[in-house]
Design a protein around this motif. Structure first.
Motif, PDB file in Angstrom:
ATOM      1  N   ARG A 249       0.831  -1.204   0.000  1.00  0.00           N
ATOM      2  CA  ARG A 249       0.000   0.000   0.000  1.00  0.00           C
ATOM      3  C   ARG A 249       0.869   1.258   0.000  1.00  0.00           C
ATOM      4  O   ARG A 249       0.561   2.240  -0.672  1.00  0.00           O
ATOM      5  N   VAL A 250       1.974   1.231   0.730  1.00  0.00           N
ATOM      6  CA  VAL A 250       2.889   2.370   0.748  1.00  0.00           C
ATOM      7  C   VAL A 250       3.450   2.599  -0.646  1.00  0.00           C
ATOM      8  O   VAL A 250       3.504   3.732  -1.135  1.00  0.00           O
ATOM      9  N   ALA A 251       3.851   1.537  -1.330  1.00  0.00           N
ATOM     10  CA  ALA A 251       4.385   1.657  -2.688  1.00  0.00           C
ATOM     11  C   ALA A 251       3.318   2.195  -3.642  1.00  0.00           C
ATOM     12  O   ALA A 251       3.614   3.039  -4.502  1.00  0.00           O
ATOM     13  N   GLU A 252       2.081   1.727  -3.490  1.00  0.00           N
ATOM     14  CA  GLU A 252       0.979   2.197  -4.329  1.00  0.00           C
ATOM     15  C   GLU A 252       0.744   3.695  -4.133  1.00  0.00           C
ATOM     16  O   GLU A 252       0.603   4.448  -5.109  1.00  0.00           O
ATOM     17  N   LEU A 253       0.705   4.137  -2.889  1.00  0.00           N
ATOM     18  CA  LEU A 253       0.500   5.558  -2.606  1.00  0.00           C
ATOM     19  C   LEU A 253       1.671   6.398  -3.100  1.00  0.00           C
ATOM     20  O   LEU A 253       1.485   7.506  -3.623  1.00  0.00           O
TER      21      LEU A 253
ATOM     22  N   LYS B  64       2.927  10.302  -9.717  1.00  0.00           N
ATOM     23  CA  LYS B  64       2.195  10.513 -10.974  1.00  0.00           C
ATOM     24  C   LYS B  64       1.223  11.684 -10.889  1.00  0.00           C
ATOM     25  O   LYS B  64       0.609  12.051 -11.883  1.00  0.00           O
ATOM     26  N   GLY B  65       1.043  12.251  -9.695  1.00  0.00           N
ATOM     27  CA  GLY B  65       0.112  13.357  -9.517  1.00  0.00           C
ATOM     28  C   GLY B  65      -1.335  12.904  -9.451  1.00  0.00           C
ATOM     29  O   GLY B  65      -2.247  13.708  -9.588  1.00  0.00           O
ATOM     30  N   GLU B  66      -1.561  11.618  -9.231  1.00  0.00           N
ATOM     31  CA  GLU B  66      -2.915  11.068  -9.157  1.00  0.00           C
ATOM     32  C   GLU B  66      -3.532  11.197  -7.770  1.00  0.00           C
ATOM     33  O   GLU B  66      -4.739  11.075  -7.610  1.00  0.00           O
ATOM     34  N   LEU B  67      -2.711  11.433  -6.800  1.00  0.00           N
ATOM     35  CA  LEU B  67      -3.184  11.556  -5.424  1.00  0.00           C
ATOM     36  C   LEU B  67      -2.988  13.000  -4.990  1.00  0.00           C
ATOM     37  O   LEU B  67      -1.860  13.501  -4.970  1.00  0.00           O
ATOM     38  N   PRO B  68      -4.078  13.698  -4.662  1.00  0.00           N
ATOM     39  CA  PRO B  68      -3.916  15.100  -4.277  1.00  0.00           C
ATOM     40  C   PRO B  68      -3.136  15.218  -2.977  1.00  0.00           C
ATOM     41  O   PRO B  68      -3.300  14.409  -2.057  1.00  0.00           O
ATOM     42  N   PHE B  69      -2.276  16.242  -2.926  1.00  0.00           N
ATOM     43  CA  PHE B  69      -1.472  16.480  -1.737  1.00  0.00           C
ATOM     44  C   PHE B  69      -1.523  17.961  -1.416  1.00  0.00           C
ATOM     45  O   PHE B  69      -1.196  18.804  -2.251  1.00  0.00           O
ATOM     46  N   ASP B  70      -1.945  18.292  -0.220  1.00  0.00           N
ATOM     47  CA  ASP B  70      -2.054  19.677   0.219  1.00  0.00           C
ATOM     48  C   ASP B  70      -1.056  19.881   1.358  1.00  0.00           C
ATOM     49  O   ASP B  70      -1.324  19.525   2.509  1.00  0.00           O
ATOM     50  N   ALA B  71       0.101  20.437   1.017  1.00  0.00           N
ATOM     51  CA  ALA B  71       1.156  20.639   2.013  1.00  0.00           C
ATOM     52  C   ALA B  71       0.690  21.561   3.134  1.00  0.00           C
ATOM     53  O   ALA B  71       1.047  21.357   4.298  1.00  0.00           O
TER      54      ALA B  71
END
Length: 90
Positions: free
Chosen positions: A58-62, A68-75
């Motif tokens: 799961r860590v590798a998947e995330l 790839k920019g497929e998972l939104p990240f809000d710093a």
């Protein structure tokens, strides 16, 4: 995080007026409590021991999704959550 080993038996203590007035009672037999805890907690302890420390797949998947920019990240949101968790301490 992985929890291993057995913990010491837990005992209860009465606090209040009745505890101060009552004479000290003899402690319960030590063998009774650990045996009960062992019987009750043994299946859970075995199940917990069988779990991995973390789900590497799961860590590798995330990680891939983030790259790839497929998972939104809000710093900013992450920073706010960290600050709230630590109570604003610097």
């Amino acid at each position: 995080m992985k929890i291993t080993g057995a913990s010491a038996p837990v005992s209860t203590v009465s606090i209040g007026p009745q505890a101060a007035a009552a004479p000290a009672a003899a402690p319960a037999p030590a063998a009774a409590a650990p045996a009960l805890q062992s019987e009750v907690l043994q299946p859970a302890a075995k199940a917990l021991a069988a779990l991995p420390d973390f789900d590497a797949a799961r860590v590798a998947e995330l990680r891939d999704q983030l790259a790839k920019g497929e998972l939104p990240f809000d710093a900013g949101r992450l920073a706010g959550l960290i600050q709230r968790f630590h109570g604003g301490r610097g």
